[in-house]
Design a protein around this motif. Sequence first.
Motif, mmCIF file in Angstrom:
data_model
loop_
_atom_site.group_PDB
_atom_site.id
_atom_site.type_symbol
_atom_site.label_atom_id
_atom_site.label_comp_id
_atom_site.label_asym_id
_atom_site.label_seq_id
_atom_site.Cartn_x
_atom_site.Cartn_y
_atom_site.Cartn_z
ATOM 1 N N ALA A 147 -9.320 62.739 -17.685
ATOM 2 C CA ALA A 147 -10.280 61.723 -18.170
ATOM 3 C C ALA A 147 -11.665 61.899 -17.551
ATOM 4 O O ALA A 147 -12.696 61.671 -18.209
ATOM 5 C CB ALA A 147 -9.736 60.328 -17.885
ATOM 6 N N ASN A 157 -14.859 62.310 -19.539
ATOM 7 C CA ASN A 157 -15.863 61.242 -19.427
ATOM 8 C C ASN A 157 -17.236 61.817 -19.079
ATOM 9 O O ASN A 157 -18.262 61.387 -19.614
ATOM 10 C CB ASN A 157 -15.421 60.231 -18.367
ATOM 11 C CG ASN A 157 -16.408 59.081 -18.256
ATOM 12 O OD1 ASN A 157 -16.560 58.292 -19.165
ATOM 13 N ND2 ASN A 157 -17.091 59.020 -17.127
ATOM 14 N N ARG A 169 -9.538 64.194 -26.261
ATOM 15 C CA ARG A 169 -9.387 62.734 -26.109
ATOM 16 C C ARG A 169 -7.958 62.301 -26.446
ATOM 17 O O ARG A 169 -7.339 61.487 -25.722
ATOM 18 C CB ARG A 169 -10.383 62.020 -27.027
ATOM 19 C CG ARG A 169 -10.321 60.499 -26.929
ATOM 20 C CD ARG A 169 -11.217 59.870 -27.968
ATOM 21 N NE ARG A 169 -10.711 60.114 -29.318
ATOM 22 C CZ ARG A 169 -9.770 59.377 -29.902
ATOM 23 N NH1 ARG A 169 -9.194 58.359 -29.267
ATOM 24 N NH2 ARG A 169 -9.378 59.648 -31.141
ATOM 25 N N THR A 174 -5.690 63.240 -23.650
ATOM 26 C CA THR A 174 -5.851 62.341 -22.500
ATOM 27 C C THR A 174 -5.196 60.994 -22.796
ATOM 28 O O THR A 174 -4.496 60.412 -21.938
ATOM 29 C CB THR A 174 -7.349 62.153 -22.185
ATOM 30 O OG1 THR A 174 -7.936 63.428 -21.938
ATOM 31 C CG2 THR A 174 -7.541 61.283 -20.969
ATOM 32 N N LEU A 220 -11.508 54.863 -14.578
ATOM 33 C CA LEU A 220 -11.595 55.005 -16.029
ATOM 34 C C LEU A 220 -10.307 54.512 -16.654
ATOM 35 O O LEU A 220 -9.210 54.882 -16.239
ATOM 36 C CB LEU A 220 -11.824 56.469 -16.417
ATOM 37 C CG LEU A 220 -13.188 57.062 -16.048
ATOM 38 C CD1 LEU A 220 -13.205 58.547 -16.336
ATOM 39 C CD2 LEU A 220 -14.283 56.358 -16.830
ATOM 40 N N ILE A 259 -12.591 55.264 -22.236
ATOM 41 C CA ILE A 259 -12.698 56.517 -22.985
ATOM 42 C C ILE A 259 -12.952 56.220 -24.462
ATOM 43 O O ILE A 259 -13.810 56.840 -25.115
ATOM 44 C CB ILE A 259 -11.409 57.350 -22.815
ATOM 45 C CG1 ILE A 259 -11.198 57.713 -21.339
ATOM 46 C CG2 ILE A 259 -11.482 58.608 -23.670
ATOM 47 C CD1 ILE A 259 -12.278 58.573 -20.762
ATOM 48 N N LYS A 304 -16.548 54.914 -24.968
ATOM 49 C CA LYS A 304 -17.578 55.965 -24.884
ATOM 50 C C LYS A 304 -17.479 56.907 -26.079
ATOM 51 O O LYS A 304 -18.493 57.409 -26.578
ATOM 52 C CB LYS A 304 -17.435 56.745 -23.577
ATOM 53 C CG LYS A 304 -17.986 55.997 -22.369
ATOM 54 C CD LYS A 304 -18.143 56.903 -21.163
ATOM 55 C CE LYS A 304 -18.782 56.137 -20.004
ATOM 56 N NZ LYS A 304 -18.979 56.994 -18.821
ATOM 57 N N TRP A 305 -16.227 57.184 -26.508
ATOM 58 C CA TRP A 305 -16.066 58.039 -27.686
ATOM 59 C C TRP A 305 -16.710 57.402 -28.913
ATOM 60 O O TRP A 305 -17.404 58.067 -29.701
ATOM 61 C CB TRP A 305 -14.570 58.324 -27.906
ATOM 62 C CG TRP A 305 -14.312 59.173 -29.124
ATOM 63 C CD1 TRP A 305 -13.804 58.772 -30.314
ATOM 64 C CD2 TRP A 305 -14.576 60.570 -29.240
ATOM 65 N NE1 TRP A 305 -13.704 59.819 -31.172
ATOM 66 C CE2 TRP A 305 -14.188 60.972 -30.539
ATOM 67 C CE3 TRP A 305 -15.075 61.542 -28.363
ATOM 68 C CZ2 TRP A 305 -14.291 62.272 -30.983
ATOM 69 C CZ3 TRP A 305 -15.169 62.846 -28.829
ATOM 70 C CH2 TRP A 305 -14.791 63.207 -30.123
#
Length: 897
Positions: free
Chosen positions: A528, A532, A575, A578, A605, A610, A613-614
């Motif tokens: 991650a 990240n 992603r 993860t 995190l 995640i 932010k994605w």
Amino acid sequence: MTAVETHITYSNSYTITHEDAYMTQEEDWDRDLLLDPAWEKQQRKTFTAWCNSHLRKAGTQIENIEEDFRNGLKLMLLLEVISGERLPKPDKGKMRFHKIANVNKALDFICSKGVKLVSIGAEEIVDGNVKMTLGMIWTIILRFAIQDISVEETSAKEGLLLWCQRKTAPYRNVNVQNFHISWKDGLALCALIHRHRPDLIDYSKLRKDDPIGNLNTAFEVAEKFLDIPKMLDAEDIVNTPKPDEKAIMTYVSCFYHAFAGAEQAETAANRICKVLAVNQENEKLMEEYEKLASELLEWIRRTIPWLENRAAEQTMRAMQQKLEDFRDYRRIHKPPRVQEKCQLEINFNTLQTKLRLSNRPAFMPSEGKMVSDIANAWKGLEQVEKGYEEWLLTEIRRLERLDHLAEKFKQKCSMHESWTGGKEDLLSQKDYESASLMEIRALMRKHEAFESDLAAHQDRVEQIAAIAQELNELDYHDAATVNARCQGICDQWDNLGTLTQKRRDSLERVEKLWETIDQLYLEFAKRAAPFNNWMDGAMEDLQDMFIVHSIEEIQSLITAHDQFKATLPEADKERMATMGIHSEILKIAQTYGIKLSGINPYTNLSPQDISNKWDAVKHLVPLRDQMLQEEVARQQANERLRRQFAAQANIIGPWIQTKMEEISHVSVDIAGSLEEQMNSLKQYEQNIINYKSNIDKLEGDHQLSQESLIFDNKHTNYTMEHIRVGWEQLLTTIARTINEVENQILTRDAKGISQEQLNEFRASFNHFDRKRNGMMDPDDFRACLISMGYDLGEVEFARIMTLVDPNNTGVVTFQAFIDFMTRETAETDTAEQVMASFKILASDKSYITVEELRRELPPEQAEYCISRMTRYIGSDSPPGALDYISFSSALYGESDL
């Protein structure tokens, strides 16, 4: 006098075309006026009396002007008397065709004297047509009584009017401006008689309110003592609002011919007036040149320090204002000065030409005010001006770069400071001392993830330092604040490194006591964290500011962005992988009934972070697309501006060059007269003036380009500076060329040089102008003179070269060549001629008195002579006698006045 074909129309059917300039439109025989009984009555009486004054020499006369000329016999007799020539033998028959034949013989004789009769035949005269008969007699009067009158280079009507004005100028209540109402009160006629025969009329006893008495006095004296018959009635003149001009001119011309023998003194006075007028005009031109040169040099002196000021402003807005001030200077303040400089050169050349033509010494301006001095000062101004513009544009580019770097520095600092917030406190904690094994291992893994994150941020710190260094190198005005902030970030970064190492040492020491580790949490944290970081970097790149100056540069950014988008599927797989680790943790916990705290001990995190932010990255991608497309549109607009400017510049530049060449060809063309060359040049000048709108449009496009910060253009080799310089040179060239032709016309008219001679001079000059640059080398000039019949030795040729090349430039210009040839072929006024004229006015005395000057010369010229003549020294001179000999010599630079 130059022959000019002019038409005079009598009513709707009678037209006379004469080849002399005295018959201008002002003498048109207006049909409405012909129908005025008062005018017709005056013309009948005047023309009848004028004809009888000549017919009586042959022992006959006429009673009715339209009847007595019908058979043509007395008309032919009249023409023989006034011309002194014999006409063909008249037909003696009384039939109509005999009369028509006689009248045709008279009309043919009139035509042979340069008068073309159009739309009239002998039938109108034979039929007693009043209008045709009066028109024919007026034409005869003009040709044989008025045409040959000449006063000071004017002739016919203008010469007769000037003669009347000169003769009546000293008399009170007389102001001759025309040949009608100026003569109604009779004083002008009495003044003419008194000026030449003061013994015939006591002018002091005449009254302006007695016009009939004045007119009758003049008529009676003229008829009794001057042999001038009475041609007018005083009552007709006084009672007519506007007396007939033709009748007055006919009668006044008789006075001119009666007094023609007394004109010698007036001719001498006229010569002196002409010389003095030339001297006064030259002095005025010298004063105007000195004044204009001083003003132009003072403006240049005040402008150069402003252009040499290189004090840079700290903001883009201030520098833009400097650029706008410079544009105002270019558009508003400089163009009038360009015109003044051109006018100054024209005035100087005209003055020197007039001085040469009048045999005066050449004009030498005050020290520092020569045309060459002004040209050097102007050249220095343009050099400073060019440097100032280049400095302005360089400073604007520098400030633009500084603003971009400063904003980028602030953005990266803010992101870095946001990331480092609280990191020092976190690294200073000692939570591992009371943690469990799992917590210890979690803390260790968490610290490893932090170190990975810390290393990833190393590039950002280096970028911040590099930007700060560049801002210092570019002399950013707020460099102190930038340096302080950069130093704080670097110090904090060093401290973070130290604290990170200390915490790792502590965790590694404790880790030896604790061995269990949660692999899945660790795996999640390890995958991650870099993902990240990748997303942080992606978000930073997607929000990164950029500045480009061409479509190629923005296409490069678009290509890079497309490459980034191509990596998104692979990133999405990362992603998903993860997020799959987290799903595996939940699955194991659910399978084995493990109660999770919900917190990953190895990282802060979370899967939600995640995902968020994605989502943020996916949101920024289309925004970045939009920004890049907007920049593409802006660059395309800039490209259109470049092409638009280039399209016009590539037309205007060659057009200016073509016009320069065409003007050069016109100036050496010998196909037509100087007037035709002048008309051609005037047309070129008008075309150039009309073309000014294209220059202004190009200036507008250039301003739009500069406002859009476009500083290069690959589509054209022409810059706005090239176009401006070419345009100014074109304006100066056409003005100088027109001035040269004007000076040639002035030279031709003043020296009496014919058009054929000028063409011969020009042909010779063009033949030996081997370089076709409007100048001859000394060897070519020698060959030209030899071809024209000069027998030249070395001494004589050296003398001629001092005349045509006084400044030793090594070349002979066309104007110098013309001046030399006109001096060789024409006569000019000399000091001896002026002395002889003064001697006539002084009645052969070697001195002249103030009273004689004031009596014979107009007031202005008389006072000019009195103020400049020195006192005559001689035993036979009365008090106040003046020396006109030294004064005449001084006019031509032969002595000191």
